[in-house]
Write an enzyme that holds these catalytic residues in place. Sequence first.
Site, PDB file in Angstrom:
ATOM      1  N   HIS A   1       0.771  -1.187  -0.130  1.00 10.22           N
ATOM      2  CA  HIS A   1       0.128  -0.008   0.034  1.00 10.22           C
ATOM      3  C   HIS A   1       0.882   1.272  -0.179  1.00 10.22           C
ATOM      4  O   HIS A   1       1.997   1.222   0.649  1.00 10.22           O
ATOM      5  CB  HIS A   1      -0.788  -0.112   1.240  1.00 10.22           C
ATOM      6  CG  HIS A   1      -2.270   0.833   0.956  1.00 10.22           C
ATOM      7  ND1 HIS A   1      -2.135   2.063   1.034  1.00 10.22           N
ATOM      8  CD2 HIS A   1      -3.419   0.451   0.990  1.00 10.22           C
ATOM      9  CE1 HIS A   1      -3.304   2.461   1.024  1.00 10.22           C
ATOM     10  NE2 HIS A   1      -4.044   1.618   0.814  1.00 10.22           N
TER      11      HIS A   1
ATOM     12  N   GLY B   1       3.810  22.465  10.288  1.00 12.15           N
ATOM     13  CA  GLY B   1       4.806  21.865  10.495  1.00 12.15           C
ATOM     14  C   GLY B   1       6.143  21.910   9.911  1.00 12.15           C
ATOM     15  O   GLY B   1       6.193  22.836   8.759  1.00 12.15           O
TER      16      GLY B   1
ATOM     17  N   HIS C   1       9.513  13.859   8.942  1.00 16.52           N
ATOM     18  CA  HIS C   1      10.090  13.342  10.275  1.00 16.52           C
ATOM     19  C   HIS C   1      10.899  11.980  10.092  1.00 16.52           C
ATOM     20  O   HIS C   1      10.564  11.266   8.922  1.00 16.52           O
ATOM     21  CB  HIS C   1       9.028  12.911  11.239  1.00 16.52           C
ATOM     22  CG  HIS C   1       9.227  12.426  12.329  1.00 16.52           C
ATOM     23  ND1 HIS C   1       9.756  11.091  12.504  1.00 16.52           N
ATOM     24  CD2 HIS C   1       9.133  12.979  13.723  1.00 16.52           C
ATOM     25  CE1 HIS C   1       9.932  11.005  14.036  1.00 16.52           C
ATOM     26  NE2 HIS C   1       9.672  12.177  14.559  1.00 16.52           N
ATOM     27  N   PRO C   2      12.066  11.744  10.601  1.00 19.99           N
ATOM     28  CA  PRO C   2      13.067  10.927   9.949  1.00 19.99           C
ATOM     29  C   PRO C   2      12.561   9.560  10.213  1.00 19.99           C
ATOM     30  O   PRO C   2      12.791   8.615   8.942  1.00 19.99           O
ATOM     31  CB  PRO C   2      14.282  11.055  10.972  1.00 19.99           C
ATOM     32  CG  PRO C   2      13.716  11.743  12.159  1.00 19.99           C
ATOM     33  CD  PRO C   2      12.871  12.640  11.688  1.00 19.99           C
ATOM     34  N   THR C   3      11.577   9.393  11.072  1.00 20.31           N
ATOM     35  CA  THR C   3      10.947   7.742  11.168  1.00 20.31           C
ATOM     36  C   THR C   3       9.522   7.740  10.589  1.00 20.31           C
ATOM     37  O   THR C   3       8.969   6.767  10.388  1.00 20.31           O
ATOM     38  CB  THR C   3      11.218   7.200  12.606  1.00 20.31           C
ATOM     39  OG1 THR C   3      10.544   8.136  13.480  1.00 20.31           O
ATOM     40  CG2 THR C   3      12.824   6.961  12.841  1.00 20.31           C
ATOM     41  N   ALA C   4       8.965   8.956  11.120  1.00 23.67           N
ATOM     42  CA  ALA C   4       7.514   8.781  10.956  1.00 23.67           C
ATOM     43  C   ALA C   4       6.852   9.419   9.686  1.00 23.67           C
ATOM     44  O   ALA C   4       5.458   9.525   9.392  1.00 23.67           O
ATOM     45  CB  ALA C   4       6.729   9.623  12.041  1.00 23.67           C
ATOM     46  N   GLY C   5       7.963  10.187   8.920  1.00 27.24           N
ATOM     47  CA  GLY C   5       7.412  10.773   7.625  1.00 27.24           C
ATOM     48  C   GLY C   5       6.483  11.965   7.751  1.00 27.24           C
ATOM     49  O   GLY C   5       6.699  12.898   8.748  1.00 27.24           O
TER      50      GLY C   5
END
Lengths: 299, 299
Positions: A82, A164, A169-173
């Site tokens: 997805h 924002g 965000h490096p891990t959360a996008g």
Amino acid sequence: MTKIVECVPNFSEGRREEVVGAIADAARRIEGVRVLDVEMDASHNRAVVTLVGGPENVKQAAFACASKAVELIDLNKHTGEHPRVGAVDVIPFVPISEVEMKDCVELAMSLGQEIAEKLGVPVYLYEEAATRPDRKNLAKVRRGQFEGLREEIKTNPERAPDFGPSELHPTAGAVVVGAREPLIAYNINLGTGDVSIAKSIAKAVREKDGGLKHVKALGFETDKEDVVQVSMNLVNYKETPIFVVFDAVRSHADKHGVPVVGSEIIGLVPQDALVDTAEYYLKIQDFSKSQILEYKLRE
Amino acid sequence: MTKIVECVPNFSEGRREEVVGAIADAARRIEGVRVLDVEMDASHNRAVVTLVGGPENVKQAAFACASKAVELIDLNKHTGEHPRVGAVDVIPFVPISEVEMKDCVELAMSLGQEIAEKLGVPVYLYEEAATRPDRKNLAKVRRGQFEGLREEIKTNPERAPDFGPSELHPTAGAVVVGAREPLIAYNINLGTGDVSIAKSIAKAVREKDGGLKHVKALGFETDKEDVVQVSMNLVNYKETPIFVVFDAVRSHADKHGVPVVGSEIIGLVPQDALVDTAEYYLKIQDFSKSQILEYKLRE
């Protein structure tokens, strides 16, 4: 009268049950919110949580879920069929009862701001909450996915988020937050074994090919030899009511000389969609929902 | 899931507002009960109070009303157009949600016993709660009214009450307690100025003249010159659904070459009656009421 909002956040995790469980539990801890459903899909590597309750409570629960997902999901390690741009990928608010679409747009904007500020994740607004026409469509907002958007956001001002930081965000996008009407999954069965008739009617009624607005449709065979199905998603039953869709499919079926043998609603349906249908077929005039006994009791 | 019972006690007082107010207030003091409506009719000298809530709460509220009415109403001084045998004349319980008819019959019997014991008023059971076929019909139970029954009860064992003393209460008479299905007041408008067509269709569809079971119907003129009305009471929409009535009237109208131009629901309607109608016209199969979002929320 009870205000009810639905929120259906999608998370980029469909394999680790403990992670999805922790996300759903974060919502369960919020008073005035019910977690109606949690669905995990391993091949999509994605989970969909259905929250309902009062507007502010649901917003709070959505934030709690998002916060937990940002903590536990690392998109750099995410693979699945997805498309996605975020650990919390999409958060749509849906007006259910005594709530207007504009209220849900406000919820989306307010939650978007909160996520950007408190979690440091960029937020895009989509569908009814979109701030520009090209962001109405979720697919366009998600173009390039996490890996592509991560680069493009730095150089292309067109991809700047609504709230924002101007980098993912490096891990959360990123998170795509919005508002939309409830979706009704509605299938109509035709008394024929000829799937080409179902496919032809699906094409005739779906918006994409010039049919009814807000209708997505495909024709399928069923497990019965002499029944085929027009399988539909009605994405705005207020503008294109279920009875308009039924009558359109029936007219096309008549033209093919094929009977409508039944229909199915898959999953949940808002009460209004059925009450409006009864009003239509019975030609009821001047009806007020407060005449429904159960409704009056909730007042 | 919330159990909801409706109770519609009728009182032999339609002129003194303070008396009817005191009766309604007695119900309002019971927790878990809502007084949905209070109607007074001066020429009938009668008041109708609509109570809803949980089964036991509603029973308690009905007793509180009855008790107050026995205290405040003297039938010896009562005149009015409407037939009556008691200060509290009739108390029907109506199943609304998650409650069976048999539960309402039990409520009727239990309330009847309580009224007989605590208020010393004889109680007759009627309709679904009737203990013998000739007491199903309210008119038969009320035969002779207060003044006639007062004499007959002493000598005719056929008129002995189901509960309580074998003589009427000197001021409050008797109470007729029972259980019945919700009543739907439903009118269908026809696009003609010829009232004889409305009368003829009313006759064709009403039970009394061999039409549809549980349907009472009359034909009327309306305030519009070119519209007449088939005015109906549907006394059991579960056995004779509203859509069956609509389709029957429409068929008869077709035969007369007259269009159905609209319909009206007067007052309250149970949600089920409308949902069943939508299911019928859309040919929905395998539908469960728990698929209605608002319903699921109440679970």
